[in-house]
Design a protein around this motif. Structure first.
Motif, PDB file in Angstrom:
ATOM      1  N   ARG A   1      -7.214  16.682  -0.858  1.00  0.00           N
ATOM      2  CA  ARG A   1      -6.448  17.827  -1.362  1.00  0.00           C
ATOM      3  C   ARG A   1      -6.385  18.924  -0.318  1.00  0.00           C
ATOM      4  NH1 ARG A   1      -8.452  17.918  -7.605  1.00  0.00           N
ATOM      5  NH2 ARG A   1      -7.154  16.163  -8.265  1.00  0.00           N
ATOM      6  N   TYR A   2      -5.294  19.723  -0.393  1.00  0.00           N
ATOM      7  CA  TYR A   2      -5.017  20.727   0.621  1.00  0.00           C
ATOM      8  C   TYR A   2      -4.523  22.016  -0.018  1.00  0.00           C
ATOM      9  CZ  TYR A   2      -4.456  16.117   2.739  1.00  0.00           C
ATOM     10  OH  TYR A   2      -4.623  14.814   3.094  1.00  0.00           O
TER      11      TYR A   2
ATOM     12  N   ARG B   1     -12.101  27.148  -3.855  1.00  0.00           N
ATOM     13  CA  ARG B   1     -11.277  26.467  -2.851  1.00  0.00           C
ATOM     14  C   ARG B   1      -9.890  26.194  -3.426  1.00  0.00           C
ATOM     15  NH1 ARG B   1     -12.231  20.922   0.618  1.00  0.00           N
ATOM     16  NH2 ARG B   1     -10.029  20.668   1.033  1.00  0.00           N
ATOM     17  N   LEU B   2      -8.850  26.651  -2.741  1.00  0.00           N
ATOM     18  CA  LEU B   2      -7.475  26.457  -3.175  1.00  0.00           C
ATOM     19  C   LEU B   2      -7.039  25.018  -2.878  1.00  0.00           C
ATOM     20  CD1 LEU B   2      -4.949  27.883  -4.309  1.00  0.00           C
ATOM     21  CD2 LEU B   2      -4.323  28.388  -1.939  1.00  0.00           C
ATOM     22  N   GLU B   3      -6.558  24.303  -3.890  1.00  0.00           N
ATOM     23  CA  GLU B   3      -6.073  22.925  -3.728  1.00  0.00           C
ATOM     24  C   GLU B   3      -4.762  22.784  -4.490  1.00  0.00           C
ATOM     25  OE1 GLU B   3      -9.329  20.482  -5.081  1.00  0.00           O
ATOM     26  OE2 GLU B   3     -10.389  20.713  -3.189  1.00  0.00           O
ATOM     27  N   LEU B   4      -3.653  22.863  -3.759  1.00  0.00           N
ATOM     28  CA  LEU B   4      -2.326  22.805  -4.364  1.00  0.00           C
ATOM     29  C   LEU B   4      -1.581  21.511  -4.071  1.00  0.00           C
ATOM     30  CD1 LEU B   4      -1.175  26.449  -3.583  1.00  0.00           C
ATOM     31  CD2 LEU B   4      -1.927  25.535  -5.789  1.00  0.00           C
ATOM     32  N   PHE B   5      -2.005  20.762  -3.060  1.00  0.00           N
ATOM     33  CA  PHE B   5      -1.355  19.507  -2.667  1.00  0.00           C
ATOM     34  C   PHE B   5      -2.389  18.393  -2.671  1.00  0.00           C
ATOM     35  CE2 PHE B   5       1.107  22.913  -0.908  1.00  0.00           C
ATOM     36  CZ  PHE B   5       2.423  22.506  -1.015  1.00  0.00           C
ATOM     37  N   GLU B   6      -1.924  17.167  -2.926  1.00  0.00           N
ATOM     38  CA  GLU B   6      -2.844  16.029  -2.996  1.00  0.00           C
ATOM     39  C   GLU B   6      -2.217  14.797  -2.356  1.00  0.00           C
ATOM     40  OE1 GLU B   6      -5.344  14.809  -6.627  1.00  0.00           O
ATOM     41  OE2 GLU B   6      -3.486  13.624  -6.780  1.00  0.00           O
ATOM     42  N   THR B   7      -3.004  14.103  -1.539  1.00  0.00           N
ATOM     43  CA  THR B   7      -2.616  12.809  -0.980  1.00  0.00           C
ATOM     44  C   THR B   7      -3.492  11.753  -1.628  1.00  0.00           C
ATOM     45  OG1 THR B   7      -1.948  13.734   1.153  1.00  0.00           O
ATOM     46  CG2 THR B   7      -2.524  11.394   1.123  1.00  0.00           C
ATOM     47  N   MET B   8      -2.836  10.673  -2.090  1.00  0.00           N
ATOM     48  CA  MET B   8      -3.579   9.554  -2.674  1.00  0.00           C
ATOM     49  C   MET B   8      -3.077   8.246  -2.081  1.00  0.00           C
ATOM     50  SD  MET B   8      -4.973  10.174  -6.436  1.00  0.00           S
ATOM     51  CE  MET B   8      -5.841   8.672  -6.177  1.00  0.00           C
TER      52      MET B   8
ATOM     53  N   VAL C   1       0.872  -1.172   0.000  1.00  0.00           N
ATOM     54  CA  VAL C   1       0.000   0.000   0.000  1.00  0.00           C
ATOM     55  C   VAL C   1       0.907   1.219   0.000  1.00  0.00           C
ATOM     56  CG1 VAL C   1      -1.733   1.298   1.274  1.00  0.00           C
ATOM     57  CG2 VAL C   1      -1.823  -1.201   1.246  1.00  0.00           C
ATOM     58  N   ARG C   2       0.690   2.111  -0.948  1.00  0.00           N
ATOM     59  CA  ARG C   2       1.500   3.327  -1.030  1.00  0.00           C
ATOM     60  C   ARG C   2       0.612   4.551  -0.819  1.00  0.00           C
ATOM     61  NH1 ARG C   2       6.420   3.539  -2.068  1.00  0.00           N
ATOM     62  NH2 ARG C   2       6.398   5.490  -3.224  1.00  0.00           N
ATOM     63  N   ILE C   3       1.129   5.479  -0.044  1.00  0.00           N
ATOM     64  CA  ILE C   3       0.440   6.740   0.199  1.00  0.00           C
ATOM     65  C   ILE C   3       1.379   7.834  -0.277  1.00  0.00           C
ATOM     66  CG2 ILE C   3      -0.585   8.259   1.918  1.00  0.00           C
ATOM     67  CD1 ILE C   3      -0.943   5.671   3.634  1.00  0.00           C
ATOM     68  N   SER C   4       0.896   8.630  -1.203  1.00  0.00           N
ATOM     69  CA  SER C   4       1.715   9.654  -1.828  1.00  0.00           C
ATOM     70  C   SER C   4       1.077  11.020  -1.637  1.00  0.00           C
ATOM     71  CB  SER C   4       1.831   9.335  -3.321  1.00  0.00           C
ATOM     72  OG  SER C   4       2.449  10.385  -4.013  1.00  0.00           O
ATOM     73  N   THR C   5       1.896  11.987  -1.214  1.00  0.00           N
ATOM     74  CA  THR C   5       1.441  13.369  -1.119  1.00  0.00           C
ATOM     75  C   THR C   5       2.356  14.214  -1.988  1.00  0.00           C
ATOM     76  OG1 THR C   5       0.560  13.053   1.093  1.00  0.00           O
ATOM     77  CG2 THR C   5       1.025  15.321   0.428  1.00  0.00           C
ATOM     78  N   VAL C   6       1.767  14.952  -2.920  1.00  0.00           N
ATOM     79  CA  VAL C   6       2.552  15.716  -3.887  1.00  0.00           C
ATOM     80  C   VAL C   6       2.032  17.145  -4.016  1.00  0.00           C
ATOM     81  CG1 VAL C   6       3.166  13.673  -5.233  1.00  0.00           C
ATOM     82  CG2 VAL C   6       1.137  14.980  -5.847  1.00  0.00           C
TER      83      VAL C   6
END
Length: 75
Positions: free
Chosen positions: A52-53, A32-39, A16-21
């Motif tokens: 998203r963050y 809504r500002l969304e510049l980062f994403e975790t998947m 299982v991989r969790i990636s935040t980019v």
């Protein structure tokens, strides 16, 4: 581009991989500002889950939260 990734399981077949980019451009809707994403990717109840963050700090906190949720779901 910034990226943070963590593997939850060591077996490559069940990893299982969790990636935040950093997305590079705003992917937000309705102002809504969304510049980062975790998947989440891999065999777990959160597979393909996305959050998203707006800020790097929110992304770091969100990443840690998702890692904890995935780990708890696999316990």
């Amino acid at each position: 581009s910034e990226a943070v990734a963590v593997s939850i399981r060591g077996d490559p077949n069940n990893e299982v991989r969790i990636s935040t980019v950093f997305l590079g451009t705003d992917h937000g809707v309705r102002g809504r500002l969304e510049l980062f994403e975790t998947m989440v990717f891999g065999p777990c109840p959160f597979d393909q889950h996305c959050e998203r963050y707006a800020t790097r700090e929110q992304a770091k906190i969100g990443h840690a939260y998702i890692v904890a949720r995935v780990e708890a779901s696999l316990a």
